[in-house]
Design a protein around this motif. Structure first.
Motif, PDB file in Angstrom:
ATOM      1  N   GLU A 262     -60.963  17.500 -43.205  1.00 38.04           N
ATOM      2  CA  GLU A 262     -61.984  17.098 -44.170  1.00 38.04           C
ATOM      3  C   GLU A 262     -61.382  16.209 -45.255  1.00 38.04           C
ATOM      4  N   ILE A 263     -60.191  16.602 -45.742  1.00 42.63           N
ATOM      5  CA  ILE A 263     -59.513  15.779 -46.755  1.00 42.63           C
ATOM      6  C   ILE A 263     -59.196  14.402 -46.184  1.00 42.63           C
ATOM      7  N   TRP A 264     -58.689  14.410 -44.930  1.00 46.94           N
ATOM      8  CA  TRP A 264     -58.338  13.139 -44.281  1.00 46.94           C
ATOM      9  C   TRP A 264     -59.576  12.252 -44.106  1.00 46.94           C
ATOM     10  N   GLU A 265     -60.710  12.855 -43.698  1.00 51.01           N
ATOM     11  CA  GLU A 265     -61.942  12.073 -43.525  1.00 51.01           C
ATOM     12  C   GLU A 265     -62.412  11.491 -44.853  1.00 51.01           C
ATOM     13  N   HIS A 266     -62.289  12.311 -45.927  1.00 48.88           N
ATOM     14  CA  HIS A 266     -62.679  11.804 -47.244  1.00 48.88           C
ATOM     15  C   HIS A 266     -61.799  10.635 -47.654  1.00 48.88           C
ATOM     16  N   LYS A 267     -60.489  10.778 -47.384  1.00 49.52           N
ATOM     17  CA  LYS A 267     -59.581   9.688 -47.724  1.00 49.52           C
ATOM     18  C   LYS A 267     -59.883   8.442 -46.893  1.00 49.52           C
ATOM     19  N   GLN A 268     -60.199   8.649 -45.580  1.00 50.57           N
ATOM     20  CA  GLN A 268     -60.539   7.502 -44.732  1.00 50.57           C
ATOM     21  C   GLN A 268     -61.838   6.835 -45.213  1.00 50.57           C
ATOM     22  N   THR A 269     -62.799   7.688 -45.601  1.00 54.55           N
ATOM     23  CA  THR A 269     -64.062   7.146 -46.125  1.00 54.55           C
ATOM     24  C   THR A 269     -63.825   6.340 -47.397  1.00 54.55           C
ATOM     25  N   GLU A 270     -62.948   6.884 -48.256  1.00 56.55           N
ATOM     26  CA  GLU A 270     -62.618   6.182 -49.499  1.00 56.55           C
ATOM     27  C   GLU A 270     -61.947   4.846 -49.191  1.00 56.55           C
ATOM     28  N   LYS A 271     -61.021   4.865 -48.225  1.00 56.17           N
ATOM     29  CA  LYS A 271     -60.344   3.625 -47.830  1.00 56.17           C
ATOM     30  C   LYS A 271     -61.341   2.614 -47.267  1.00 56.17           C
ATOM     31  N   ARG A 272     -62.271   3.124 -46.417  1.00 59.18           N
ATOM     32  CA  ARG A 272     -63.272   2.227 -45.839  1.00 59.18           C
ATOM     33  C   ARG A 272     -64.159   1.616 -46.913  1.00 59.18           C
ATOM     34  N   LEU A 273     -64.541   2.449 -47.905  1.00 60.43           N
ATOM     35  CA  LEU A 273     -65.386   1.937 -48.980  1.00 60.43           C
ATOM     36  C   LEU A 273     -64.657   0.849 -49.773  1.00 60.43           C
ATOM     37  N   ILE A 274     -63.380   1.089 -50.066  1.00 58.79           N
ATOM     38  CA  ILE A 274     -62.592   0.087 -50.790  1.00 58.79           C
ATOM     39  C   ILE A 274     -62.446  -1.173 -49.942  1.00 58.79           C
ATOM     40  N   HIS A 275     -62.159  -0.953 -48.643  1.00 55.99           N
ATOM     41  CA  HIS A 275     -61.990  -2.090 -47.725  1.00 55.99           C
ATOM     42  C   HIS A 275     -63.297  -2.876 -47.607  1.00 55.99           C
ATOM     43  N   ASN A 276     -64.412  -2.167 -47.447  1.00 59.30           N
ATOM     44  CA  ASN A 276     -65.704  -2.844 -47.321  1.00 59.30           C
ATOM     45  C   ASN A 276     -66.083  -3.569 -48.613  1.00 59.30           C
ATOM     46  N   ASP A 277     -65.721  -2.966 -49.755  1.00 55.49           N
ATOM     47  CA  ASP A 277     -66.004  -3.619 -51.027  1.00 55.49           C
ATOM     48  C   ASP A 277     -65.192  -4.918 -51.140  1.00 55.49           C
ATOM     49  N   ASN A 278     -63.911  -4.846 -50.756  1.00 58.23           N
ATOM     50  CA  ASN A 278     -63.071  -6.047 -50.785  1.00 58.23           C
ATOM     51  C   ASN A 278     -63.598  -7.096 -49.802  1.00 58.23           C
ATOM     52  N   LEU A 279     -64.051  -6.600 -48.635  1.00 53.30           N
ATOM     53  CA  LEU A 279     -64.578  -7.511 -47.621  1.00 53.30           C
ATOM     54  C   LEU A 279     -65.855  -8.190 -48.118  1.00 53.30           C
ATOM     55  N   LEU A 280     -66.737  -7.404 -48.738  1.00 51.58           N
ATOM     56  CA  LEU A 280     -67.980  -7.966 -49.278  1.00 51.58           C
ATOM     57  C   LEU A 280     -67.685  -9.004 -50.363  1.00 51.58           C
ATOM     58  N   ARG A 281     -66.714  -8.677 -51.226  1.00 55.51           N
ATOM     59  CA  ARG A 281     -66.325  -9.636 -52.258  1.00 55.51           C
ATOM     60  C   ARG A 281     -65.766 -10.908 -51.625  1.00 55.51           C
ATOM     61  N   GLY A 282     -64.957 -10.718 -50.554  1.00 52.98           N
ATOM     62  CA  GLY A 282     -64.380 -11.866 -49.869  1.00 52.98           C
ATOM     63  C   GLY A 282     -65.441 -12.740 -49.222  1.00 52.98           C
ATOM     64  N   ILE A 283     -66.422 -12.103 -48.563  1.00 56.63           N
ATOM     65  CA  ILE A 283     -67.501 -12.851 -47.916  1.00 56.63           C
ATOM     66  C   ILE A 283     -68.323 -13.613 -48.960  1.00 56.63           C
ATOM     67  N   ASN A 284     -68.648 -12.920 -50.067  1.00 56.49           N
ATOM     68  CA  ASN A 284     -69.409 -13.584 -51.137  1.00 56.49           C
ATOM     69  C   ASN A 284     -68.634 -14.766 -51.714  1.00 56.49           C
ATOM     70  N   SER A 285     -67.320 -14.578 -51.850  1.00 52.43           N
ATOM     71  CA  SER A 285     -66.479 -15.668 -52.359  1.00 52.43           C
ATOM     72  C   SER A 285     -66.475 -16.834 -51.377  1.00 52.43           C
ATOM     73  N   CYS A 286     -66.386 -16.533 -50.076  1.00 53.02           N
ATOM     74  CA  CYS A 286     -66.416 -17.573 -49.047  1.00 53.02           C
ATOM     75  C   CYS A 286     -67.716 -18.370 -49.116  1.00 53.02           C
ATOM     76  N   ILE A 287     -68.821 -17.635 -49.173  1.00 49.14           N
ATOM     77  CA  ILE A 287     -70.135 -18.293 -49.198  1.00 49.14           C
ATOM     78  C   ILE A 287     -70.267 -19.168 -50.446  1.00 49.14           C
ATOM     79  N   PHE A 288     -69.788 -18.657 -51.584  1.00 45.82           N
ATOM     80  CA  PHE A 288     -69.847 -19.432 -52.826  1.00 45.82           C
ATOM     81  C   PHE A 288     -69.012 -20.708 -52.694  1.00 45.82           C
ATOM     82  N   GLN A 289     -67.809 -20.572 -52.125  1.00 43.33           N
ATOM     83  CA  GLN A 289     -66.930 -21.735 -51.946  1.00 43.33           C
ATOM     84  C   GLN A 289     -67.570 -22.767 -51.020  1.00 43.33           C
ATOM     85  N   LEU A 290     -68.186 -22.291 -49.949  1.00 42.21           N
ATOM     86  CA  LEU A 290     -68.791 -23.213 -48.984  1.00 42.21           C
ATOM     87  C   LEU A 290     -69.958 -23.981 -49.595  1.00 42.21           C
ATOM     88  N   PHE A 291     -70.716 -23.320 -50.453  1.00 44.27           N
ATOM     89  CA  PHE A 291     -71.879 -23.966 -51.051  1.00 44.27           C
ATOM     90  C   PHE A 291     -71.511 -24.872 -52.229  1.00 44.27           C
TER      91      PHE A 291
END
Length: 595
Positions: free
Chosen positions: A169-198
């Motif tokens: 359970e602890i490991w799953e919570h940590k993985q979920t936390e990592k995924r959330l951080i990773h997805n947040d960074n990914l979303l920021r990266g995608i938004n940055s890409c789209i902004f740069q392209l436009f």
């Protein structure tokens, strides 16, 4: 050993594990191994395995295996569908303590696939649930004579299972936390890409920045963009146009093989069809067919994620891909979704750019047409009236000088010249209209017959007999046909040859117009060269403009070379001019073979 001593052993083992797990959870597999190793030595069993439930594949997979003696795990993946009774028991949360697995119906489905290969005689299997869902199964295996499990042993396994459940359970919570951080960074990266392209004025520069940003956001090792194209034989190919890598040794864009990847030759037509159908490709290297590994572009790649890029909604333009070279990246649906959104954005911008380019070209063409129309109206009114004014003036003179026959002949000749000039002008105007409005014909062109016909048409020119017109026709092979629009081809030759005759050098005795035509399956290369008066470089830039005349010594409308240029462009060809005053002029024309 007395019962009290056994109880003490179990208690001390659990206390040791509890103290160990008070620290922040380290690597999950290491923590589980520590628990299982302690349990094996305490329970005195041959092995303890931890199986994780894979809902997607409907399997359980052995992820931890500690053992004493020589027992090993066979069939490390077990299908749930082949063991419905066993898995139903696990789903219900029932602990299975089987003294003899060969006589226990609860586990009879495992006899052939698991117990016999591993010489197992007795087991305690504990289901591990988290928030009501079966997540794993803890299996304690005994070999040798059948073993009667004591209550305290079962309770010890339950306690071990609860510790592992806590770790999981602890490991799953940590993985979920990592995924959330990773997805947040990914979303920021995608938004940055789209902004740069436009916002970046240079879209290609924006793409370079985008692949770098997305590579860092996804923590992958390589990001690349390929664009589709048709080669000279109309085969479907693709080429790399952008790339980012985390390490210099992963870079591939400089290699020539990625500049022309033929889908058919490389055996990747199915791969291409999958992308064209709008499906992404997400694989580990070990799961790919050999031919598909061609698209794991660098030898370092362990897995790849590729998604298509479409323009105009349905046209497969190319693809964007990500590579992992460390073998640790398992592509998630979230990552795939984000990259698809980026691909849609790229395709949308490319479509917008194409539409803007077409609008710009149309606007430029419209402006050109309007400018030419203004000039045309002015010139037509002047050039049509001039011959008519001459004719009317001559006729007025004839009325007063009708008695002199010689004068009448002279006046009639002047009228004839004015009418011929008017006729030529009207024919040129009609030629412009015909070229812009009529459909391009597709017929065999006999260049020898065509040039002879033009020579006959031009005999009316006073200078015709002073210039030799020569033709040199070269075919790549016998019986080779060149197809195009005969009327338009004739208009090109007629104007260029007649100009060469009109503007020949009167001080030369060897004036010529030489027509060289080289034909192959794809095109005709045409060179029309003369040794006439030539054209000054001051006039070259405007020589193809409507009504532009580089020489005022000869009568002309200034439409001939304009007609030539517009006709060549209508046939999807090219034309170039090279001229030196008093030496001559050379026109180089390429016309596609429309066969």
């Amino acid at each position: 050993m007395p019962d009290s001593s056994i109880h003490i052993d179990y208690f001390e083992a659990l206390a040791k594990l509890t103290r160990s797990q008070k620290a922040e959870l380290k690597d999950f597999s290491e923590a589980v191994e520590e628990v299982i190793h302690t349990a094996i030595s305490t329970l005195k069993v041959a092995s303890i395995n931890l199986w994780l439930v894979d809902r997607e594949k409907n399997q359980i997979k052995c992820v931890a295996n500690s053992q004493e003696d020589k027992i090993k795990v066979s069939n490390s993946d077990l299908d749930n569908e082949k063991m419905p009774i066993y898995f139903q028991t696990m789903e219900e949360g029932e602990l299975i303590a089987s003294d003899n697995v060969y006589q226990d119906k609860r586990v009879e489905e495992l006899v052939e696939v698991y117990f016999k290969p591993n010489l197992i005689t007795s087991i305690i299997d504990m289901p591990i649930h988290i928030e009501g869902e079966l997540k794993a199964v803890l299996c304690c295996n005994h070999i040798g004579e059948a073993r009667e499990w004591q209550i305290r042993e079962q309770q010890f396994v339950l306690a071990i299972g609860n510790i592992i459940a806590l770790l999981l359970e602890i490991w799953e919570h940590k993985q979920t936390e990592k995924r959330l951080i990773h997805n947040d960074n990914l979303l920021r990266g995608i938004n940055s890409c789209i902004f740069q392209l436009f916002t970046t004025l240079d879209f290609q520069e924006g793409l370079d920045t985008a692949v770098s940003t997305i590579g860092k956001a996804t923590k992958t090792d390589r990001v690349f963009i390929f664009q589709n194209f048709l080669d000279d034989t109309k085969e479907e190919c693709c080429k790399i146009i952008h790339e980012w890598t985390s390490q210099p040794e992963y870079k591939q864009i400089h290699k020539s093989e990625w500049k022309n990847v033929n889908y058919r030759v490389t055996g990747l037509e199915d791969w291409r069809n999958q992308l064209e159908a709008g499906k992404g490709i997400k694989n580990m290297k070990t799961s790919l067919a050999q031919v598909d590994k061609y698209f794991l572009w660098s030898n370092h790649a362990k897995s790849t994620l590729v998604v298509p890029i479409f323009v105009h909604e349905k046209e497969f333009w190319g693809f964007i891909g990500l590579e992992d070279c460390e073998g640790k990246h398992i592509w998630t649906l979230t990552e795939e979704s984000f990259i698809f959104n980026l691909a849609i954005t790229i395709g949308g911008i490319l479509t917008t750019q194409h539409v803007e380019k077409l609008l710009k070209e149309k606007n430029e063409q419209l402006k050109k047409t309007n400018d030419e129309l203004d000039q045309f109206v002015y010139s037509v009114s002047h050039d049509l009236r001039a011959p008519l004014t001459s004719v009317m003036g001559i006729l007025q003179i004839l009325k007063t000088d009708i008695a002199n026959f010689d004068n009448v002949q002279m006046y009639l000749q002047l009228i004839s010249k004015s009418v011929t000039r008017l006729d030529n002008y009207i024919r040129e105007v009609l030629s412009i209209s015909r070229n812009s409005r009529t459909i391009i014909a597709n017929e065999n062109i006999d260049f020898e017959e065509l040039i002879e016909e033009i020579k006959q048409d031009l005999t009316y020119l006073e200078e015709f007999k002073q210039v030799e017109v020569k033709l040199d026709l070269k075919l790549e092979k016998k019986n080779l046909f060149f197809k195009s629009d005969r009327i338009r081809i004739k208009a090109i030759f007629d104007n260029l040859i007649s100009n060469a005759i009109r503007y020949h050098n009167p001080y030369r005795e060897d004036s010529f117009v030489e027509v060289l035509i080289e034909i192959d399956n794809k095109k005709a290369e045409i060179t029309i060269q003369d040794n006439g008066l030539g054209i000054s470089k001051v006039h070259i830039e405007h020589i193809f403009d409507m009504f532009y005349r580089a020489n005022d010594q000869k009568m002309g409308s200034g439409l001939g070379l304009y007609i030539v240029k517009e006709t060549v462009l209508k046939l999807k060809g090219t034309i170039e001019i090279d001229s030196t005053p008093n030496e001559g002029t050379t026109f180089s024309i390429m016309l596609p073979n429309r066969k």
